[in-house]
Design a protein around this motif. Structure first.
Motif, PDB file in Angstrom:
ATOM      1  N   TRP A 114       0.844  -1.187   0.000  1.00 53.53           N
ATOM      2  CA  TRP A 114       0.000   0.000   0.000  1.00 53.53           C
ATOM      3  C   TRP A 114       0.883   1.242   0.000  1.00 53.53           C
ATOM      4  O   TRP A 114       2.080   1.170   0.268  1.00 53.53           O
ATOM      5  CB  TRP A 114      -0.933   0.020   1.214  1.00 53.53           C
ATOM      6  N   ARG A 115       0.263   2.382  -0.272  1.00 53.00           N
ATOM      7  CA  ARG A 115       1.033   3.625  -0.393  1.00 53.00           C
ATOM      8  C   ARG A 115       0.116   4.826  -0.176  1.00 53.00           C
ATOM      9  O   ARG A 115      -0.997   4.862  -0.688  1.00 53.00           O
ATOM     10  CB  ARG A 115       1.658   3.679  -1.798  1.00 53.00           C
ATOM     11  N   ILE A 116       0.594   5.804   0.593  1.00 50.06           N
ATOM     12  CA  ILE A 116      -0.133   7.063   0.801  1.00 50.06           C
ATOM     13  C   ILE A 116       0.621   8.166   0.066  1.00 50.06           C
ATOM     14  O   ILE A 116       1.849   8.233   0.117  1.00 50.06           O
ATOM     15  CB  ILE A 116      -0.236   7.427   2.293  1.00 50.06           C
ATOM     16  N   SER A 117      -0.112   9.027  -0.619  1.00 52.36           N
ATOM     17  CA  SER A 117       0.483  10.210  -1.241  1.00 52.36           C
ATOM     18  C   SER A 117      -0.467  11.381  -1.026  1.00 52.36           C
ATOM     19  O   SER A 117      -1.669  11.191  -0.823  1.00 52.36           O
ATOM     20  CB  SER A 117       0.737   9.983  -2.736  1.00 52.36           C
ATOM     21  N   ALA A 118       0.083  12.586  -1.055  1.00 51.34           N
ATOM     22  CA  ALA A 118      -0.746  13.774  -0.811  1.00 51.34           C
ATOM     23  C   ALA A 118      -0.141  14.983  -1.497  1.00 51.34           C
ATOM     24  O   ALA A 118       1.077  15.045  -1.729  1.00 51.34           O
ATOM     25  CB  ALA A 118      -0.879  14.029   0.686  1.00 51.34           C
ATOM     26  N   ALA A 119      -1.004  15.947  -1.825  1.00 52.78           N
ATOM     27  CA  ALA A 119      -0.553  17.199  -2.431  1.00 52.78           C
ATOM     28  C   ALA A 119      -1.559  18.292  -2.083  1.00 52.78           C
ATOM     29  O   ALA A 119      -2.746  18.010  -1.863  1.00 52.78           O
ATOM     30  CB  ALA A 119      -0.426  17.069  -3.943  1.00 52.78           C
ATOM     31  N   GLY A 135      -7.072  23.887  -1.076  1.00 51.76           N
ATOM     32  CA  GLY A 135      -7.447  22.582  -0.541  1.00 51.76           C
ATOM     33  C   GLY A 135      -6.296  21.604  -0.599  1.00 51.76           C
ATOM     34  O   GLY A 135      -5.132  21.989  -0.769  1.00 51.76           O
ATOM     35  N   GLY A 136      -6.629  20.340  -0.468  1.00 49.27           N
ATOM     36  CA  GLY A 136      -5.625  19.281  -0.520  1.00 49.27           C
ATOM     37  C   GLY A 136      -6.269  18.007  -1.018  1.00 49.27           C
ATOM     38  O   GLY A 136      -7.496  17.876  -1.053  1.00 49.27           O
ATOM     39  N   VAL A 137      -5.450  17.046  -1.435  1.00 47.75           N
ATOM     40  CA  VAL A 137      -5.956  15.759  -1.890  1.00 47.75           C
ATOM     41  C   VAL A 137      -5.000  14.678  -1.395  1.00 47.75           C
ATOM     42  O   VAL A 137      -3.781  14.829  -1.444  1.00 47.75           O
ATOM     43  CB  VAL A 137      -6.102  15.718  -3.427  1.00 47.75           C
ATOM     44  N   VAL A 138      -5.574  13.595  -0.869  1.00 52.75           N
ATOM     45  CA  VAL A 138      -4.801  12.483  -0.309  1.00 52.75           C
ATOM     46  C   VAL A 138      -5.228  11.197  -1.004  1.00 52.75           C
ATOM     47  O   VAL A 138      -6.428  10.955  -1.201  1.00 52.75           O
ATOM     48  CB  VAL A 138      -5.021  12.356   1.210  1.00 52.75           C
ATOM     49  N   SER A 139      -4.261  10.386  -1.398  1.00 50.35           N
ATOM     50  CA  SER A 139      -4.541   9.111  -2.056  1.00 50.35           C
ATOM     51  C   SER A 139      -3.967   7.961  -1.233  1.00 50.35           C
ATOM     52  O   SER A 139      -2.836   8.036  -0.746  1.00 50.35           O
ATOM     53  CB  SER A 139      -3.916   9.100  -3.455  1.00 50.35           C
ATOM     54  N   LEU A 140      -4.755   6.909  -1.072  1.00 48.81           N
ATOM     55  CA  LEU A 140      -4.275   5.653  -0.490  1.00 48.81           C
ATOM     56  C   LEU A 140      -4.546   4.562  -1.510  1.00 48.81           C
ATOM     57  O   LEU A 140      -5.695   4.313  -1.880  1.00 48.81           O
ATOM     58  CB  LEU A 140      -5.015   5.333   0.811  1.00 48.81           C
ATOM     59  N   THR A 141      -3.483   3.955  -2.017  1.00 51.09           N
ATOM     60  CA  THR A 141      -3.644   2.824  -2.930  1.00 51.09           C
ATOM     61  C   THR A 141      -3.218   1.547  -2.210  1.00 51.09           C
ATOM     62  O   THR A 141      -2.315   1.556  -1.380  1.00 51.09           O
ATOM     63  CB  THR A 141      -2.801   2.993  -4.209  1.00 51.09           C
ATOM     64  N   CYS A 142      -3.885   0.452  -2.543  1.00 50.26           N
ATOM     65  CA  CYS A 142      -3.595  -0.826  -1.892  1.00 50.26           C
ATOM     66  C   CYS A 142      -3.803  -1.949  -2.900  1.00 50.26           C
ATOM     67  O   CYS A 142      -4.805  -1.969  -3.626  1.00 50.26           O
ATOM     68  CB  CYS A 142      -4.530  -1.015  -0.697  1.00 50.26           C
ATOM     69  N   ALA A 143      -2.871  -2.880  -2.951  1.00 52.90           N
ATOM     70  CA  ALA A 143      -3.004  -4.026  -3.850  1.00 52.90           C
ATOM     71  C   ALA A 143      -4.236  -4.833  -3.476  1.00 52.90           C
ATOM     72  O   ALA A 143      -4.467  -5.128  -2.297  1.00 52.90           O
ATOM     73  CB  ALA A 143      -1.755  -4.906  -3.754  1.00 52.90           C
TER      74      ALA A 143
END
Length: 531
Positions: A114-119, A135-143
């Motif tokens: 898994w991985r968290i990214s944000a901007a 504002g902001g945006v956060v992504s969590l991806t997971c296999a």
């Protein structure tokens, strides 16, 4: 000395999704996106990452050393990946940024699951506040191999609320590991043997019926060879959506995350092809679907550009107006979502004037359930006239019946036992016959738990969820049958609809998908704001 907890073995769906990371087909990845009203909180996200690393998402694969034994899950033992980016994203490029994060490779076998990214997000060019952080945006991806939708939600809620995490047991070592693998291989072989015996008995009974004199009755106890029902679970072999039965490692589509809310359904695992529905091994759970029906208009095929990717769109809708629109047609937000997606299938030119099959992921996860994938698929086929008249009362009754059928379905005698498929090498599994994918996979998360909604920050504007097939080519999606995968999530006053078009011949680009989705929203008189 206390015995260690039993090994957590990969289930069929886990195994099928894992193979996608090593084979010729595209890996399945689930993504959660939090859109914030202010800049992202770096400390909060680092803390979230650390807590996720202490739980069930943070796992890797330990390969079995005995042929036929299933691989084991073990703690990842790696550092969490939290990518806090310093380059801001323009408001009108959030969708592109989200897709870029979804494309970053993961390696569940090695512990990068898994991985968290944000901007931060800045006002778009051409506005008076251009360049200002809005504002902001956060992504969590997971296999998908590591977690279906329900497992992902559970892990995020536990991490965000500082609750006790589910912990993957450490693998056994040395002689203990060898003995455990040998026992598992024997159990798998025994399951295959029981299937073979049942198959032989069924064939003998069938032969006896064929040679019995006409007009005589079959002996007491004789039964007709059961017709295997759609695969019960297995990580939805089919697509987006997915998830739930079994299928070839090459065409298994994950079930997509989701959770019940009223009439809503909780998505879970799916291992199927890259389209809504999925590809699964015989006897695995497969979502309905298939190529366009007779009479479908011919459409030009796009050039197979290696850079082509399935178009994705996220749109925000006012949740109160969604509820009103659904009620006006005799339904709920969940049945509105199902009908919306089915009507979208018609709008693409597929099944013109014909019924549309829709796959509905349903979670079977229990409390403190350590399984990575536990989704089954309910199926409903909606007549064309019902869709044309937007009769949500019919859809609601049909969906309720489909959900009930999932809980009551009996396994039957599968054409091929899942245990045998899981024991086979990739080269053989990839050659198994592939069933058609579903025309559409609709996963509704409803209103997620508070911990999930505010995991990335307190000022959450909206939350989106979607399943992706990383790097899927037009040729791969075309071979899987094409289709649409959609997720729906409601937070506060906003319902976010996320759609992936896995149909390169009918929805070849983002502009086409945007036009179709916005036109359908207009048909329901709903204002839609695309990301």
């Amino acid at each position: 000395m206390t015995d260690p907890p039993p090994a957590l073995r990969l289930q069929f769906a886990d195994d099928m999704f894992l193979r996608r990371h090593d084979g010729a087909t595209s890996p399945a990845v689930n993504q959660v996106l939090w859109r914030l009203d202010g800049p992202f909180d770096a400390d909060r996200l680092r803390d979230l990452g650390a807590r996720l690393a202490a739980g069930s998402l943070h796992r890797r694969v330990v390969r079995s050393r005995v042929p036929g034994a299933r691989h084991r899950w073990a703690p990842a033992g790696t550092l969490p990946v939290v990518d806090l980016q310093t380059t801001a994203v323009a408001e009108d490029r959030i969708g592109d940024w989200a897709q870029t994060q979804a494309d970053v490779p993961l390696d569940p076998a090695g512990g990068l699951s898994w991985r968290i990214s944000a901007a931060d997000v800045v006002a778009r060019a051409g506005t008076g506040a251009a360049g200002t952080v809005v504002g902001g945006v956060v992504s969590l991806t997971c296999a998908h191999a590591v977690a279906d939708g329900a497992a992902l939600i559970d892990a995020v809620v536990r991490a965000a609320t500082n609750s006790e995490p589910l912990v993957v047991p450490a693998p056994e070592r040395g002689t203990r590991a060898l003995l455990a693998d040998a026992a598992d291989a024997a159990a798998q072989a025994a399951a295959v043997g029981r299937w073979a015996g049942a198959k032989a008995r069924a064939r003998a009974q069938s032969a006896a019926r064929e040679i019995a004199p006409q007009g005589t009755r079959a002996p007491a106890g004789t039964v007709h060879e059961p017709v295997p029902p759609p695969p019960p679970e297995a990580g939805e072999a089919a697509g987006v959506a997915g998830v739930a039965g079994a299928a070839p490692a090459t065409r298994v589509m994950p079930a997509v995350p989701g959770a019940p809310n009223g009439a809503g359904v909780a998505p879970g695992t799916a291992v199927g092809p890259v389209a809504p529905g999925g590809a699964v091994a015989p006897g695995a759970a497969v979502a309905p679907g298939g190529p366009a029906g007779p009479g479908a208009p011919a459409v030009p095929q796009p050039a197979d550009d290696a850079a082509w990717r399935a178009p994705v769109l996220h749109v925000e809708l006012p949740s109160d107006q969604v509820t009103q629109a659904a009620a006006a047609h005799g339904g709920t937000p969940n049945t509105w979502f199902v009908a919306f997606l089915a009507r979208l299938v018609h709008a693409t030119g597929r099944f013109p004037g014909e019924p549309v099959p829709v796959a509905l992921p349903v979670s079977t996860r229990d409390a403190d359930d350590p399984r990575a994938n536990s989704t089954k698929i309910a199926r409903v086929t909606i007549p064309a006239d019902v869709l044309a008249h937007r009769d949500l009362g019919w859809v609601r009754a049909a969906a309720k019946e489909a959900y009930t059928a999932v809980g009551q379905a009996e396994p039957g005698l599968a054409p091929v036992p899942l245990e045998l498929v899981q024991m086979l090498p990739d080269t053989l599994v990839s050659r198994l016959p592939q069933p058609p994918v579903a025309a559409a996979l609709a996963s509704n998360l409803g209103r997620p738990p508070e911990g999930y909604t505010h995991a990335a920050g307190s000022a959450v504007r909206s939350v989106a969820t979607l399943s992706h097939y990383q790097g899927a080519t037009a040729a791969e999606l075309r071979a899987a049958g094409g289709g649409l995968v959609a997720f729906c999530t409601t937070v506060g006053r906003t319902t976010t609809l996320s759609v992936a078009a896995l149909d390169p011949d009918r929805v070849a680009d983002a502009a086409t998908l945007r036009r179709l989705v916005l036109a359908e929203a207009e048909a329901w008189k709903l204002p839609a704001a695309p990301w």
